[in-house]
Design an enzyme around this catalytic site. Structure first.
Site, PDB file in Angstrom:
ATOM      1  N   GLU A  34       0.857  -1.200   0.000  1.00  0.00           N
ATOM      2  CA  GLU A  34       0.000   0.000   0.000  1.00  0.00           C
ATOM      3  C   GLU A  34       0.889   1.245   0.000  1.00  0.00           C
ATOM      4  O   GLU A  34       1.773   1.377   0.838  1.00  0.00           O
ATOM      5  CB  GLU A  34      -0.930  -0.019   1.227  1.00  0.00           C
ATOM      6  N   GLY A  39      -6.910   0.783   3.630  1.00  0.00           N
ATOM      7  CA  GLY A  39      -8.368   1.002   3.573  1.00  0.00           C
ATOM      8  C   GLY A  39      -8.769   1.684   2.275  1.00  0.00           C
ATOM      9  O   GLY A  39      -9.930   1.648   1.887  1.00  0.00           O
ATOM     10  N   THR A  41      -9.749   4.226  -0.793  1.00  0.00           N
ATOM     11  CA  THR A  41     -10.657   5.356  -1.016  1.00  0.00           C
ATOM     12  C   THR A  41     -11.855   5.330  -0.076  1.00  0.00           C
ATOM     13  O   THR A  41     -12.176   6.337   0.566  1.00  0.00           O
ATOM     14  CB  THR A  41     -11.163   5.328  -2.472  1.00  0.00           C
ATOM     15  N   HIS A 438     -45.851  -2.798   8.909  1.00  0.00           N
ATOM     16  CA  HIS A 438     -46.445  -1.457   8.924  1.00  0.00           C
ATOM     17  C   HIS A 438     -45.980  -0.719  10.166  1.00  0.00           C
ATOM     18  O   HIS A 438     -45.950  -1.316  11.237  1.00  0.00           O
ATOM     19  CB  HIS A 438     -47.971  -1.563   8.940  1.00  0.00           C
TER      20      HIS A 438
HETATM   21  C1  LIG Z   1     -16.240  10.997  -2.422  1.00  0.00           C
HETATM   22  C2  LIG Z   1     -16.548   9.548  -2.701  1.00  0.00           C
HETATM   23  C3  LIG Z   1     -17.667   8.979  -2.136  1.00  0.00           C
HETATM   24  C4  LIG Z   1     -17.958   7.640  -2.393  1.00  0.00           C
HETATM   25  N1  LIG Z   1     -19.068   7.091  -1.827  1.00  0.00           N
HETATM   26  C5  LIG Z   1     -19.359   5.789  -2.061  1.00  0.00           C
HETATM   27  C6  LIG Z   1     -20.481   5.188  -1.449  1.00  0.00           C
HETATM   28  O1  LIG Z   1     -21.229   5.814  -0.702  1.00  0.00           O
HETATM   29  N2  LIG Z   1     -20.714   3.869  -1.695  1.00  0.00           N
HETATM   30  C7  LIG Z   1     -19.902   3.133  -2.502  1.00  0.00           C
HETATM   31  O2  LIG Z   1     -20.145   1.945  -2.685  1.00  0.00           O
HETATM   32  N3  LIG Z   1     -18.828   3.691  -3.099  1.00  0.00           N
HETATM   33  C8  LIG Z   1     -18.549   4.989  -2.895  1.00  0.00           C
HETATM   34  N4  LIG Z   1     -17.444   5.545  -3.473  1.00  0.00           N
HETATM   35  C9  LIG Z   1     -16.592   4.697  -4.338  1.00  0.00           C
HETATM   36  C10 LIG Z   1     -15.684   3.800  -3.483  1.00  0.00           C
HETATM   37  O3  LIG Z   1     -14.980   4.574  -2.560  1.00  0.00           O
HETATM   38  C11 LIG Z   1     -14.754   3.037  -4.389  1.00  0.00           C
HETATM   39  O4  LIG Z   1     -15.496   2.391  -5.390  1.00  0.00           O
HETATM   40  C12 LIG Z   1     -13.969   1.989  -3.615  1.00  0.00           C
HETATM   41  O5  LIG Z   1     -13.249   2.553  -2.550  1.00  0.00           O
HETATM   42  C13 LIG Z   1     -13.014   1.288  -4.576  1.00  0.00           C
HETATM   43  O6  LIG Z   1     -12.255   0.385  -3.871  1.00  0.00           O
HETATM   44  P1  LIG Z   1     -11.042  -0.349  -4.533  1.00  0.00           P
HETATM   45  O7  LIG Z   1     -10.856  -1.541  -3.674  1.00  0.00           O
HETATM   46  O8  LIG Z   1     -11.239  -0.571  -5.954  1.00  0.00           O
HETATM   47  O9  LIG Z   1      -9.811   0.653  -4.447  1.00  0.00           O
HETATM   48  P2  LIG Z   1      -9.371   1.767  -3.422  1.00  0.00           P
HETATM   49  O10 LIG Z   1     -10.207   1.762  -2.198  1.00  0.00           O
HETATM   50  O11 LIG Z   1      -9.267   3.039  -4.165  1.00  0.00           O
HETATM   51  O12 LIG Z   1      -7.927   1.295  -2.974  1.00  0.00           O
HETATM   52  C14 LIG Z   1      -6.853   1.239  -3.837  1.00  0.00           C
HETATM   53  C15 LIG Z   1      -5.580   1.360  -3.024  1.00  0.00           C
HETATM   54  O13 LIG Z   1      -4.460   1.054  -3.855  1.00  0.00           O
HETATM   55  C16 LIG Z   1      -3.387   1.895  -3.511  1.00  0.00           C
HETATM   56  N5  LIG Z   1      -2.480   1.936  -4.662  1.00  0.00           N
HETATM   57  C17 LIG Z   1      -2.741   2.416  -5.911  1.00  0.00           C
HETATM   58  N6  LIG Z   1      -1.683   2.224  -6.712  1.00  0.00           N
HETATM   59  C18 LIG Z   1      -0.724   1.618  -5.971  1.00  0.00           C
HETATM   60  C19 LIG Z   1       0.591   1.165  -6.236  1.00  0.00           C
HETATM   61  N7  LIG Z   1       1.119   1.259  -7.459  1.00  0.00           N
HETATM   62  N8  LIG Z   1       1.302   0.623  -5.221  1.00  0.00           N
HETATM   63  C20 LIG Z   1       0.758   0.485  -3.995  1.00  0.00           C
HETATM   64  N9  LIG Z   1      -0.491   0.890  -3.686  1.00  0.00           N
HETATM   65  C21 LIG Z   1      -1.222   1.435  -4.657  1.00  0.00           C
HETATM   66  C22 LIG Z   1      -4.067   3.226  -3.222  1.00  0.00           C
HETATM   67  O14 LIG Z   1      -3.248   4.036  -2.409  1.00  0.00           O
HETATM   68  C23 LIG Z   1      -5.328   2.766  -2.510  1.00  0.00           C
HETATM   69  O15 LIG Z   1      -5.167   2.734  -1.111  1.00  0.00           O
HETATM   70  C24 LIG Z   1     -17.104   6.871  -3.227  1.00  0.00           C
HETATM   71  C25 LIG Z   1     -15.966   7.445  -3.775  1.00  0.00           C
HETATM   72  C26 LIG Z   1     -15.671   8.768  -3.520  1.00  0.00           C
HETATM   73  C27 LIG Z   1     -14.435   9.364  -4.117  1.00  0.00           C
END
Ligand SMILES: Cc1cc2nc3c(=O)[nH]c(=O)nc-3n(C[C@H](O)[C@H](O)[C@H](O)COP(=O)(O)OP(=O)(O)OC[C@H]3O[C@@H](n4cnc5c(N)ncnc54)[C@H](O)[C@@H]3O)c2cc1C
Length: 456
Positions: A34, A39, A41, A438
């Site tokens: 990471e 955790g 996004t 209800h």
């Molecule tokens: C403002 C906002 C509100 C949202 N609200 C919702 C919601 O209410 N409900 C919902 O379902 N979704 C919501 N989402 C979308 C949701 O957050 C994402 O779809 C979800 O977090 C995606 O998860 P992921 O596992 O794909 O990746 P992520 O959670 O993005 O994790 C990817 C991780 O990989 C790491 N990483 C990237 N490249 C590298 C690398 N080369 N080397 C090492 N580490 C790396 C990053 O640092 C990151 O920690 C929201 C998004 C935003 C921006």
């Protein structure tokens, strides 16, 4: 010398940590890399902080409406430092939970740093070389920064930096009219800021049906949010106190104090060295995967936002379940088995499942439609929250539910009654004949299904 593992997971988002849990429980040695915050996004700058802020904004809104319920309140003020502290507390506890779990996991090595492929089985992280039989990408995405004239001259916010604010903007201007933009718009309006939403297209939340988009607009405008549609030539100019944004040629400039750019997301695949591994991406940078989330390289999988198959926490977690089921349980789960579902967390929220009415119409199939305004949902009336409506579309030949939208109080929860019936692939009558509790929002779903008419 490279360090060898059975599996390397790149990114500790929503799919990586639970996969590390399953793989290590099966006796494998796993490295999870990471580069920023464990955790990803959702935990740090997505769902959890925004829904925490939405809750503070809801409290402010309800307090202002106290008189309608016979509750006397004085002048309502919002302490942005406390709002932010509450958000931080919840985010930190959540992140720490995942961090402690991974750090204490037998067989799991947590590696901090940016991972980049140097060959199909090896990633470099700073001065370490990690080698594995299998590699799982869970790298997520980030905010798109569009090429808008003048943007580079001003300080603008994204979904990450706006979460650091502990003061109230005088006038928050938000470029973008989709989910992230609308949630921030309503919460900041409720905190007390003037808010303008500037959207390029002809309507908000353009993925939704037109009546849903129109009602979302009404809900936001009723709280005093200014909405500018058709902003097809946005230009920004720096001023002494902030900036001026011109939405289209000839339009009056909007004077703002804070600018949030929320025009979409892009995958974090451009700096991963995918070419060294031979992993294919599509034109927008998403990793190309098959129905079981395997890439074109036999020992590499991609889960979550980076594969373009979903853009939600639940789709990322479902990706983990699909990969684990195929690899460890001899259970051939597939992405194409799942039904599109998500929520928009304005208040009242929109819960969605399956096809929109527009998509059903375009498919040409015979269908039935049922609609019910929230003014005719007893629970909504009792709560004093009657904005919105619910709608469902059913295939007239198979009796299967094709899709639904519940834009109204409790819509994010009530939609699951419909989703589960869709998932069970049983006829809509299973739901229309079920006795519901209800008074609830869900109790009117059977009634709506009993009163359907043919879709034109
Ligand atoms: C403002 C906002 C509100 C949202 N609200 C919702 C919601 O209410 N409900 C919902 O379902 N979704 C919501 N989402 C979308 C949701 O957050 C994402 O779809 C979800 O977090 C995606 O998860 P992921 O596992 O794909 O990746 P992520 O959670 O993005 O994790 C990817 C991780 O990989 C790491 N990483 C990237 N490249 C590298 C690398 N080369 N080397 C090492 N580490 C790396 C990053 O640092 C990151 O920690 C929201 C998004 C935003 C921006």
């Amino acid at each position: 010398m490279s360090e060898h593992f059975d599996a390397i997971i790149v990114g500790a988002g929503q799919a990586g940590p639970p996969l590390a849990g399953r793989l290590t429980a099966a006796g494998q040695r796993v490295a999870i890399v990471e580069r920023k915050l464990i955790g990803g996004t959702c935990v740090n700058n997505g769902c959890i902080p925004t829904k925490t802020l939405v809750a503070s904004a809801h409290a402010a809104h309800l307090a202002r409406r106290g008189g309608e319920y016979g509750v006397a309140t004085g002048w309502i003020s919002v302490d942005m430092v406390k709002v932010k502290d509450r958000k931080e507390g919840i985010v930190l506890a959540d992140r720490k939970g995942v961090e402690d779990w991974l750090e204490g996991m037998d067989g799991c090595t947590v590696v901090r740093g940016h991972a980049r492929f140097i060959d199909p089985h090896t990633l470099r992280v700073d001065d370490r070389e990690l080698h594995a039989d299998r590699i799982f990408l869970n790298v997520g995405g980030r905010a798109v920064v569009p090429d808008v004239p003048g943007l580079a001259d001003v300080d603008y916010l994204t979904n990450v930096s706006i979460l650091e604010l502990d003061t109230l903007p005088t006038h928050l201007v938000i470029v973008g009219g989709s989910y992230i933009a609308l949630e921030f718009a309503q919460m900041y309006r409720r905190f007390g800021a003037a808010v303008t939403v500037v959207e390029r297209g002809p309507r908000l939340a353009s993925r939704e049906d037109e009546d849903v988009s129109a009602t979302i607009k009404e809900i936001l405008e009723s709280e005093g949010i200014a909405i500018i549609l058709g902003a097809d030539d946005v230009r920004i100019a720096k001023t002494d106190n902030g900036f001026e944004l011109t939405p289209r040629a000839g339009a009056d400039p909007i004077v703002g104090s804070h600018l949030l750019m929320a025009v979409g997301r892009r995958p974090n695949t451009d700096d991963l060295g995918l070419e060294a591994a031979g992993v294919q991406t599509d034109a927008r940078g998403y990793v190309v995967v098959d129905d079981a989330l395997k890439t074109n390289v036999d020992h590499i999988w991609a889960m979550g936002d980076c594969n373009g198959k979903g853009a939600f926490t639940h789709t990322s977690y479902n990706d983990y379940e699909i990969v684990a089921a195929n690899l460890l349980d001899d259970d051939p789960r597939r992405v194409s088995d799942r039904i599109t579902t998500y929520a928009l967390y304005i208040d009242p929220p929109l819960g969605r499942a399956g096809m929109t009415v527009g998509e059903v119409r375009a498919s040409g199939r015979k269908a039935l439609i049922g609609t019910r305004p929230m003014t005719r949902v007893g629970r909504a009336v009792e709560k004093g929250e009657t904005q919105g409506f619910m709608q469902v579309v059913v295939d007239a030949e198979t009796d299967q539910i094709l899709g639904a939208a519940i834009l109204g109080v409790g819509g994010d929860e009530a939609i699951h009654a419909i989703l589960d019936v869709m998932s069970a692939k049983v006829p809509y009558t299973t739901l229309s004949r079920t006795m519901h509790i209800h008074p609830t929002v869900s109790e009117l779903i059977p009634t709506m299904l009993q009163e359907m008419t043919p879709l034109d």
